[in-house]
Every structure is written in C-alpha cells, then in structure tokens.
Scaffold this motif. Sequence first.
Motif, short mmCIF file in Angstrom:
data_model
loop_
_atom_site.label_atom_id
_atom_site.label_comp_id
_atom_site.label_asym_id
_atom_site.label_seq_id
_atom_site.Cartn_x
_atom_site.Cartn_y
_atom_site.Cartn_z
N LYS A 1 62.55 1.29 -20.93
CA LYS A 1 62.83 0.89 -22.32
C LYS A 1 63.00 -0.61 -22.42
O LYS A 1 62.42 -1.27 -23.28
N ARG A 2 63.78 -1.18 -21.51
CA ARG A 2 64.12 -2.59 -21.62
C ARG A 2 62.99 -3.52 -21.17
O ARG A 2 63.03 -4.71 -21.45
N THR A 3 62.00 -2.97 -20.49
CA THR A 3 60.87 -3.82 -20.10
C THR A 3 59.64 -3.62 -20.99
O THR A 3 58.80 -4.50 -21.06
N THR A 4 59.54 -2.46 -21.66
CA THR A 4 58.33 -2.22 -22.46
C THR A 4 58.61 -2.05 -23.95
O THR A 4 57.68 -2.07 -24.75
N GLY A 5 59.86 -1.82 -24.34
CA GLY A 5 60.15 -1.55 -25.75
C GLY A 5 60.00 -0.08 -26.13
O GLY A 5 60.22 0.30 -27.28
N LEU B 1 58.88 -12.76 -16.65
CA LEU B 1 58.86 -12.12 -17.97
C LEU B 1 59.06 -13.22 -19.01
O LEU B 1 59.73 -14.21 -18.75
N HIS C 1 64.90 -13.18 -26.12
CA HIS C 1 65.08 -11.77 -25.82
C HIS C 1 65.97 -11.66 -24.58
O HIS C 1 65.56 -12.02 -23.49
N ASP D 1 67.08 -9.23 -22.67
CA ASP D 1 66.65 -8.44 -21.51
C ASP D 1 65.55 -9.16 -20.73
O ASP D 1 65.54 -9.13 -19.50
N TYR D 2 64.63 -9.77 -21.45
CA TYR D 2 63.53 -10.45 -20.75
C TYR D 2 64.05 -11.67 -19.99
O TYR D 2 63.49 -12.06 -18.98
N LEU E 1 66.20 -9.90 -16.95
CA LEU E 1 65.27 -9.17 -16.07
C LEU E 1 64.19 -10.10 -15.53
O LEU E 1 63.65 -9.87 -14.44
N LYS F 1 60.18 -8.04 -33.48
CA LYS F 1 59.54 -6.74 -33.69
C LYS F 1 59.88 -6.13 -35.04
O LYS F 1 59.47 -5.01 -35.34
#
Lengths: 460, 367
Positions: free
Chosen positions: A422-426, B76, B139, B141-142, B145, B241
Amino acid sequence: MEVRSKRHGRVRVPFDCEKGMPHTEAIVKGIRVDMCGEDWPRPKDTGLKISGLLLHKLKLVRYTPWLLQEISTRLNIPSSYTAEDYTLDKMNVDTLIVGGGTSGIFALRRTKGLLIANDLETDVLLDPMTETSDLANTVKQTLKSESSRILKGDFLGKFSEGYLLRVERRLILVNPSKIIFATGGRYLPPIFEGNDLPHVISRRLYLRRRKRYNKVLVLGSSDDAVRTAIVAKGKVLTPEGVKLFSRRGLELIEEHGVEVEEVKWLRVKAKSESLEATWDKGQGKFDAIVFSPVKQPRVEPIANSGCAYKFYPNMGIYLPEHDMDGYMKECNHYVTGGGRGIWWEELSALSGTTPFDPEAVQQLKEGLKETTLRQYYTNDFITVKSPYLYGEGGYMCLCEDVTYEDIMEVVRKGYVDVEAIKRTTGLATGMCQGKACSYIAGSVTRSNSLITFRSPLLTM
Amino acid sequence: MRVVILGAGGHGLSLAYHLVKKGINDISMVEAKRINYGSSGRNAGRYRYHFYTKENVEFAKEGIPYLLKLCKDLPLNPLCMKTGYLWILDDEKSKDVISRAHSLWSSEGVGGKFLPCNDFDFLKIEEECYLAPQDGSFHHDYLSLGMYEAIKDHVKVIIGEAMRLKVSGGKIVGVEVNGSIIPADVVAVTLGAWTGHFMKRNGIEVPVEPEKKEIFVTEDLKFRVKPLTISKRIYFSHTLKGEIIGGVEDEVPRGFGELDISVERSLSFTRTLRSLVKGAEGIRILRGWSGYYEMTPDHSHIMGFSDSWPDGLYVDAGYSGHGMMFSPYSGKIMADLIADGVKNKFTKIFSPQRFEENKLIDERMVI
C-alpha cells in the motif's frame, strides 16, 4: 452511463453492487449517482496504462515539479460535491448485529438486539436454486416480523466515543456490550489480463442481473462457482491445482454435469461488444464473466472493532480469529456466517444461532467437516496457490489503477506485506479503502496481515 | 564502530542512511512495529521555513534545502513540491502572531505577504490571508522508504522493543532487545514520541511527551488547494492524488492512548472544510487516523547528547509536529556527530542540556 477510471481512463462499471465497492458511485455535476441503478456500456478496451511507478523511475519528473500538478489536475475525479450534513445522536443498544444476511437474520431471532444492514437482499433470496426454500421463507418472514428491530443503514466503525451507525442523514452513536458480526463475505475479481472490463462481475451481481446475460463464463474454485455455473449453464474455469470444493460441491458437479476446467492462464479482451476469453486450452465469446473464486469474509468492520484475524493459507483467505461458536476472544464479540467464511446457507443459519445455543455448535462442527474450512479449527495449515491467480496481468487495485505488474515489481524489491505494498504503490488508498484490493493482494503474496482498516468504514 | 539505532522512522532511517554513506558497516535498527509505523507514517507531509523562533527558522534554512536535494537523489521520488503555506487571519491571535513573525521572516530572507484570501480561487471567505510561498509538500512514505530502499542491504533491522541500555564504565556497551543484549558502541535514540518513555525507563530525563493528533483525508476533488491552509479551526491541503488532507487545531492532553479517531473531530473537520473550500460543500472523509506529536517543553527538538549521559548515547527526537521535514538534515548532522565527532552549531542550540541550563527556544508554531 459510462465512467472512466481515475488514472488510466479505462471504461469501468461496478463488479459488485455492494456499497463502497469500486465504481459503485459516480459524481455527476456534484450529485452522487448510484451506478448500480444505471445502464452500463458494453465492454470497451480503452485508456492508457501508465505505471504509477514511473514517478519514481523517471528522474526528469523530479526536476519538473510543475508536471506533478499538471498530472494531478488531469486525474479523472470530481470537481464538486453538493452540500449535505448530518445530525448526531445516541441510542442504547445492548446487542448489535451487523449485517442482514442469513446468519444475521437467524441471530436476530435469538436476541432482543438491533440489526443494522445496508443490504437486506441476501443471496439466498436471489439464487433460483434457493429462493423458494424453507430457509428463504424463514428469512423473508423474519425480515417482516422483526422489521422494527432492523435498521437500514451503515456500520461506520469504531470511534473514540463508541461505534457509529448511519441511517440516511442521521449518525447514531451506540455502545453495545456485544456485537455479532454477520458481515458476510464477498467475491473479488481474480487476476488476469482484462479483469477490469465492464461485465466481468461477481456472482452476487450476476444473481441480480442475470436476465441480461445469456452466455456466461464462470471463474472460481468454490462451491458457489459450481452453483453459479448451474444457474448460468456455463462452464467453470479454475486455476490449475486450486480446487476448494466441498463434498456437496463435488456432488453438484457430478449431478448437474458441470464442466470444470483447470487453466494455466486466461486473457479477456473486449471484442465486438462482447468479452472474448482465451485460455491455454480454449476460447469463447461471452456476455459476462462471472467470478466466485473463494468467499472472502468482510474482515474490515471486524478488524476495525479490535478483533484479530489471520491468513488461512488452505483457501488463500483472511478469517477472523474465532472459536467454533463464533466467539472472538480478542475483542469479546462474535462472528457468524460469511463473516467466518461459511458459504452454504444452512450452515450460515446455524452459525447465527451458535452464540446462543451450545447444541448448535456440535451440529455446525459436523457440517464444517465436509468443507475446506475444517482445517482452520484443527490448525492443519497447508499453503495452496491463490484462487485469484488466473494469469499475470490486469488490475489489482481498481480505484487507483494499480496493476498486477506494479505490485509484483515492489514485491520483488521486498515489500511483501499488504501494508508495505500500500505504502509503495498506493493500492488500497482509493474510494474502496482496500475493501477489495487488499484481500486480493494479500492472497497472492500470502501476506500475514492486511492494512489497518480505518474509520469511517464508508465515506462520511 | 557498532551502531544501534532505536526506531526505524524518518529520523532513524536518515541517520542510518548517512552513516552508510560514510562507510560504517555495522548498523542495526531496532523497530518495535514496522518501518515507519509511528509518526513518520502518519503525518501530512509538508515542509516549511516559517517558525516562530529564529533558531527554528535558521534550522529550516539549512534543513529544507537539504530535504529538497535528497528528493532528487533517493530511489523513490518523495514528490517534493513548492506549494506555499497560507494562513487565514481570522482572529486577533493569528493576526498578532503572524505580524510579529513576518518581521523575523523578512529579516531571515523568507518573508511572505499579506493579501486578501479571495485572491485564492478555492477559498470562500472574505478575510485577510498571509502567504508563505517558500514552503511545500512531499510524500512522507516515499521519503522514509526512499532512504530505507537506498540502504536496506547495508543495515540489519531487528523487530522488537528496546528495553534497557547496557552501560559499563560510563560507556554504552549494548541494548537489550527481545531478551538478549545487542552489543553496541553507540546507541542512537530516534524513537519519536516514545523517546521520553524509553529514556525514563533507563533513568534519564528527556522531556519528550506524546500528544495524540488526528488526521483526515477526503474523497477526491480536482486539485485546487495548493498551499497548506491554516485557519483557527483546521489546517488542510490537497494531495497530488486528489484527496484533501488535514486536521483539527485543538489542545489535547498529553499521554499515550488508543490510536483511534473521534466522531466529534471528524465532523468538525468536515464541516469547517465544507464551509471554506469551493466545490467541497458536500465532500466526505474517506478515513482518519491518529498519531503522536512528540512534544518538548519549548516545542523544539532535541539532538545530540548530554555530558551527564553515558558515552555513546545520542538522541534525536522531540520535533513536535514538524519532524518529518527535518529528518534528512537531522540524520546528516547526527551522522557527522557520531561518526566524525563534528559538532554542528545546531547540536548546541538544540542540545538536551538546554533544559537544565534554562536556554529554552520558545517555539509557538506547531502545526
């Protein structure tokens, strides 16, 4: 009416009319339109599949931030929402039953509690094989006689103040001492190229719309796939090596001469207004492709309420952690029927009474012995290939247009559990909030856990 | 050098990222839940230069450009974008605070401007606004991560809760996790809101306390709320988004609790948002979640070490509501300190000793 998907502009319609599922609602000039009340276009293969992961791979994007905003303004999303508001009040409820399927109705007969459901047309009333049964009659009678204890509305989940219900524009806070989750299960779209095309639909949706379809191809490894094939007079395709039929399912196959074919791969295309399916050993043109791979319990209201669940590898599904009588010790509530994976309606009815009747527990135990759920209770876990895997293409997440290939790309990098995916692809961040995709992704990657299902469980 | 980092959130990952770049190859990260579980995975992903104190503005003037640089390098894409911060000056208090801050910001070269709110098409109100155009979004998370992805083959991640520090002869020699001792020459505590709790368990007073906050995201709406917009009731902004993300501005008692959301705040957020944004009159929330701000007495972070601590013990935590944006730069400062003994001026300004020495920073802009 035709809607286009958010990122790829694919023509889409709902695959199931359950409230909150992908594409069940469209916003037209600010007004919420129920797509299930609309006419749907014939299948069309349009749009542009651009992987969301390109955002990371194309270095150019990082030097042109205006491009991000440009892309954002081109997303296929609503421009406005017409005003609405809620009232909020409280209600005293001791026992709350969530869900109006067979098991919920049978539980209601045993309590003085209240039942809330946004859909009271349970499958048993829709399937021509059961619609005139005694059981269906009991359900119908109870719906009528107990109507004063049935609320037509939504269970929105747990909040700091209590559990929240919604009936039309009214929000109601309740603090029940016991909740019976009769939330049922759902059939989710398997993975194959073309799995997002209009008229690739669930068994439930097919039962509601079956008069519109003549030639049907059934996908699934469950007894319900067999039952669908009998109603639709079609054949069943099941992924090679994945057969989850119970003894009764196998008897039905025999009795009705249902053709079940194991396939290595499947591809579906929109061709001259119908669906053209090709698989390793055959092909054909169909009006609808109807799937019931495996019945996946609606775990999200249960997990949201603090109950535990786990991956059951024997069927590739997630089950709430429960005892034979349906008790969930982690949260002190109960689960019944499809919510605990049951698909036969007699067993479902029985499971609606087990929280109140110790004698029914033994009967249920006997009944479940003939099904692929039995090893859940004996802790004999074996891993099978996911019943969702019919190929290596198509979409994993419809709301955000995340493809199977995107998911596999991050999985190969080590992001294997659904939360990390989820957190890498949405995935699971769109309109359905993971009610569909998180289970499919988890089943395919054999993730031990799903995402955190947050409140509200439906838009509020 | 054996380094154990407690907490695999933005700050822990950034420290690991910078240590790996320096060639340190014995790094373990101890994480109780999962990478990014705490506030790093729960924030709204915004960056700003605009703080109430000179110390924090100056820290941001180093830290934010560093974040933007990292945005271009990581595997990322953290989607860094300049969006601005927009204050709606709808009460005397906010007018007063912003007017005072404006002169500091101008003298620091990051001044914004006063303008009518209806210069912004998306706003429905007739008030005065203040725009700080230098600020932006990313973002979260990006970002974290992305740092993790860059170093994941060079660090060991241990899932478990760090319990006791092991000290011998005034020096750190290890830390107890899952019932066994991980040997270490350096232990860096980047536990966010859990920092004070952990340190206290080990007999050291570090004043970082959790304060529970809720965030909501709405259904998709065509992109219009570009700046992070702050009114006296709520703050909110568009994500790329299409969702609007934001929270309610209110006082919450400090302490750990259930990480749920309240009906009251959900409705308060939705109603206020609907009244402010054109086209959002009937927008609904998709979901909400809660997490902790990591509060210190002066709402400013703590980095470095104290002379009274065992050798080899470091802390980087206590960023109130603005930790994520500073994680890249803070990790760099901490790595320079741990690996090379280089003391950046900010390790003095934001030292844990300031509370004993009574050199508080008095940051008031917590968003």
